[in-house]
Design an enzyme around this catalytic site. Structure first.
Site, short mmCIF file in Angstrom:
data_model
loop_
_atom_site.label_atom_id
_atom_site.label_comp_id
_atom_site.label_asym_id
_atom_site.label_seq_id
_atom_site.Cartn_x
_atom_site.Cartn_y
_atom_site.Cartn_z
N THR A 60 0.91 -1.26 -0.01
CA THR A 60 0.04 -0.07 0.13
C THR A 60 0.94 1.28 -0.04
O THR A 60 2.00 1.12 0.40
CB THR A 60 -1.10 -0.04 1.23
OG1 THR A 60 -0.11 0.08 2.52
CG2 THR A 60 -2.03 -1.12 1.19
N THR A 62 0.91 4.18 1.47
CA THR A 62 1.69 4.80 3.04
C THR A 62 2.54 3.86 3.22
O THR A 62 3.62 4.31 4.09
CB THR A 62 0.42 4.92 3.77
OG1 THR A 62 -0.51 5.85 2.94
CG2 THR A 62 0.88 5.82 5.19
N CYS A 63 2.32 2.53 3.65
CA CYS A 63 3.18 1.20 4.23
C CYS A 63 4.60 1.39 3.43
O CYS A 63 5.53 1.48 3.89
CB CYS A 63 2.35 -0.07 4.38
SG CYS A 63 0.96 0.03 5.10
N SER A 64 4.33 1.41 2.19
CA SER A 64 5.64 1.51 1.10
C SER A 64 6.56 3.02 1.32
O SER A 64 7.64 2.72 1.04
CB SER A 64 5.20 1.21 -0.19
OG SER A 64 4.83 -0.05 -0.10
#
Length: 176
Positions: A60, A62-64
């Site tokens: 995703t 934001t996570c990346s």
């Protein structure tokens, strides 16, 4: 994008009351790192100081954007007495391993990407939420914690799972 974030923010929490600082991390759950079948990693009662970072989903946006900070700062974490960093995501082992490779962390042996494919660990620590409308199933709130000899010493949870503020690597480093 605002609609997606609103769906995440209004998601229903699943599971127990969230863990708290001073509490022992005792879930009884093993996570998968290398095998899609066999769960071998328990974060309960790990000797020494570790960092556990929970994210809603591998790959995703934001996570990346969040996890590369932990990869980049791994040596700094280690120099401050951290034994290892564990990234926990509610995805299967294939996705989790591919994400680790995509983020350039496959050569780093002290950063572990763990698959909580059934969400059992995430639920046990009270960090699960229903993301059916956005990500298709139960997912994890965004959190970061420092655990020392099985006891939670620091815990940060994002008030908005779509943003990285207090769970960024530099913010957690400041707590060591």
């Amino acid at each position: 994008m605002a609609e997606i974030i609103q769906k995440v923010q209004s998601a229903i929490s699943i599971g127990a009351v969230p863990v708290q600082v001073g509490q022992k991390l005792e879930t009884g759950v093993k996570l998968k790192e290398h095998s899609p079948v066999e769960a071998t990693v328990s974060l309960d009662n790990v000797e020494g100081k570790i960092v556990v970072v929970g994210v809603p989903g591998a790959f995703t946006p934001t996570c990346s954007n969040q996890i590369p900070g932990y990869v980049k700062e791994l040596e700094t974490f280690l120099s401050k007495g951290v034994k290892a960093v564990y990234v926990v995501t509610v995805n299967d082992t294939f996705v989790t391993s591919s994400w680790k490779e995509k983020l350039g962390a496959e050569e780093k042996t002290r950063i572990h990407f763990l698959a909580d494919d059934a969400g059992k660990f995430t639920s046990a620590i009270g960090m699960g939420f229903d993301a059916t409308g956005l990500l298709g199933n139960m997912r994890s709130h965004r959190y970061a914690m420092i655990v020392n000899n099985g006891v939670i010493e620091a815990l940060e949870q994002e008030p908005d799972d779509g943003k990285v503020t207090n769970t960024a690597a530099d913010k957690l480093l400041a707590k060591l």
